[in-house]
Design an enzyme around this catalytic site. Structure first.
Site: not given
Ligand code: NAD
Length: 498
Positions: A150, A174, A177, A227, A282, A382
């Site tokens: 995301f 993909k 979402e 992740s 990240c 994290e």
């Protein structure tokens, strides 16, 4: 008005027949922006079959023509930079300037992909043996798939499909979402640029839609960003099904502040790198390691962090926006709570931050902990929120031991005026991307994004030359041409020594 997001199958925007839909909410206001279909098994099958068929013609399109498609796409991305960033801001909560940066970092990858005729050059050596030449060709793999997170809904899809397509592959995307409207907009522009039917397919959904991509025999390669736990699953399953897989995963990035660093530079850089984008990067700095007397910077750091205000994407004084979702916020609040329970010193606490005018926003204010130890949960996890941990050590060697003992290896930086300290750090640190007086060392697309250890699973990294290797197969051709009147040798039954 709520949008019903379509799939993009075989060159057409297609309404999904799914019975399972996910609401995409504006994380600041709670307003529903779109309904996201979870593609059905037959829609996923159509996407893969269409991409497989399109590969047969796309791989034969001359490389300069593939580059021209990307040039037209590049032009459209630049023309629509602002409106893409606005969509991105609304669904991620990022402030507008940061959203523009997200789009721009993707645009730069497309610029890079436009030089595909040069990037796809093979190697040649003449006379590897008498009258024998060797050359290599880079040929596309087939159908590739990308699964994206995301936190960079423009940049990360653009890390993947422009280079995969430029190499002659077809691609199934993909996206997350949680913010799929930006990727939809990217594909609308690619369609407008003249993308041939089936070359890129867009499916929506969550983990359920990812699984068939990992096991389907017609998919040759998987690129994943997300992740670490999900990345490990994707790497294991994808490779078990004999696919080429690259997974760019989670992080815990440390910045070392040496006593001789220019503190006037350190503070603003550390603030921006830790709480920018609400810490949902990240490559965000989540641990500041103060060496010796550099710890005196903690107090001004706290004051500078306290100045940063969360806000809406279009508020001029907003430093960063809300977290992506309420579960993400609850997770961050839980980690802050655990930090306090486990004995860290909360110097600045953003957990109670709220906007009365936007009570549905997933707000967390800037947060700073000191006296953090590596055993604490908030160090081990994290956090992915606007939370900075400070650790004080006595020597650079101690800082290096700390960083190298952390399982992640995405990014790190050192602030110092000593070339010797910087050189020692860059050589010994077990992290794949190192900044020297640069807090977030993200390489531009002509280099590759080279996270190490638990921040990456695979061999070839994202973008740059490594992505060209990832998305192609090398063919080696050894050739000999007989010239007129050449002496004919008898059969040769042994390996020749050259
Ligand atoms: P995530 O792992 O939850 O989701 C990433 C993608 O995987 C999404 O498309 C999601 O639908 C899918 N997914 C989720 N669970 C799955 C499962 N069990 N099986 C298969 N697919 C699944 O990640 P996120 O929360 O969207 O993104 C944040 C994470 O991404 C952070 O850990 C961050 O460090 C990481 N990240 C890494 C990089 C990098 O380059 N190393 C870059 C950006 C983000």
């Amino acid at each position: 008005m709520t949008q019903i997001l379509p799939l993009y199958l075989n060159g057409e925007w297609t309404q999904s027949a799914s019975k399972r839909w996910i609401a995409n909410l504006n994380p600041a206001t709670g307003q529903k922006l779109s309904e996201v279909p979870c593609a059905t098994p037959s829609e996923i099958e159509r996407a893969i079959a269409g991409a497989k068929e399109a590969f047969q013609t796309w791989k034969e399109v001359p490389v300069p023509d593939r580059a021209r498609l990307l040039q037209r796409f590049l032009h459209l991305l630049k023309t629509h930079h602002d409106d893409l960033a606005e969509t991105l801001s609304q669904e991620t909560g990022k402030v507008f300037a940061d959203a523009k940066g997200d789009v721009w970092r993707g645009i730069e990858v497309v610029e890079h992909a436009c030089s595909i005729p040069t990037l796809m050059m093979g190697e040649t050596v003449e006379n590897v043996a008498r009258d024998i030449d060797t050359h290599t060709l880079l040929q596309p793999l087939g159908v590739c798939a990308g699964i994206t997170p995301f936190n960079f809904p423009a940049m990360i899809p653009l890390w993947m499909f422009p280079l995969a397509l430029a190499c002659g592959n077809t691609f199934i995307l993909k996206p997350s979402e949680q913010d799929p409207m930006t990727p939809v907009r990217l594909i609308e522009l690619l369609h407008e640029a003249g993308l041939p039917k089936g070359v890129l397919q867009l499916i929506h959904g969550d983990r359920e839609q990812v699984e068939p991509l990992l096991t389907h025999p017609d998919i040759r390669a998987i690129s994943f960003v997300g992740s670490s736990t999900v990345g490990q699953h994707i790497y294991r399953t994808g490779t078990q099904h004999l696919k080429r897989v690259q997974c760019m995963t989670g992080a815990k990035n440390h910045m070392v502040i040496m006593p001789d660093a220019d503190m006037a530079q350190v503070i603003p850089h550390l603030v921006g790198a830790s709480v920018g984008a609400a810490g949902q990067r990240c490559m965000a700095i989540s641990v500041a390691v103060f060496v010796g007397s550099a710890r005196a910077a903690l107090e001004p750091l706290k004051e500078a962090l306290a100045e940063v205000k969360p806000g809406l994407w279009n508020e001029s004084d907003a430093g960063f926006g809300p977290l992506i979702s309420e579960p993400a916020r609850q997770r961050v609040l839980k980690l802050i709570g655990l930090g306090k329970q486990e004995g860290a010193n909360c110097l600045l606490d953003g957990s109670a931050f709220m906007r009365e005018d936007y009570p549905l926003g997933h707000w967390v204010g800037p947060t700073l902990f000191s006296e953090v130890t590596p055993e604490m949960t908030l160090y081990k996890e994290e956090i992915f929120g606007p939370v900075l941990l400070a650790i004080c050590v006595e020597t650079l060697e101690e800082a290096l031991t700390l960083i190298n003992a952390n399982p992640n290896g995405n990014g790190t930086s050192i602030f110092t005026n000593s070339g010797g300290a910087a050189r020692y750090f860059q050589h010994h640190v077990q992290v794949g991307q190192v900044g020297i007086n640069v807090p977030i060392p993200v390489p531009l697309p002509f280099f590759s994004f080279t996270g190490w250890r638990n921040s990456f699973y695979g061999d070839q990294h994202a973008y740059g030359k490594q992505a060209i290797r990832f998305y192609t197969e090398t063919k080696t051709i050894i050739s000999r041409w007989f010239h007129q009147g050449e002496e004919v040798q008898g059969p040769n039954l042994t390996i020749q020594m050259r």
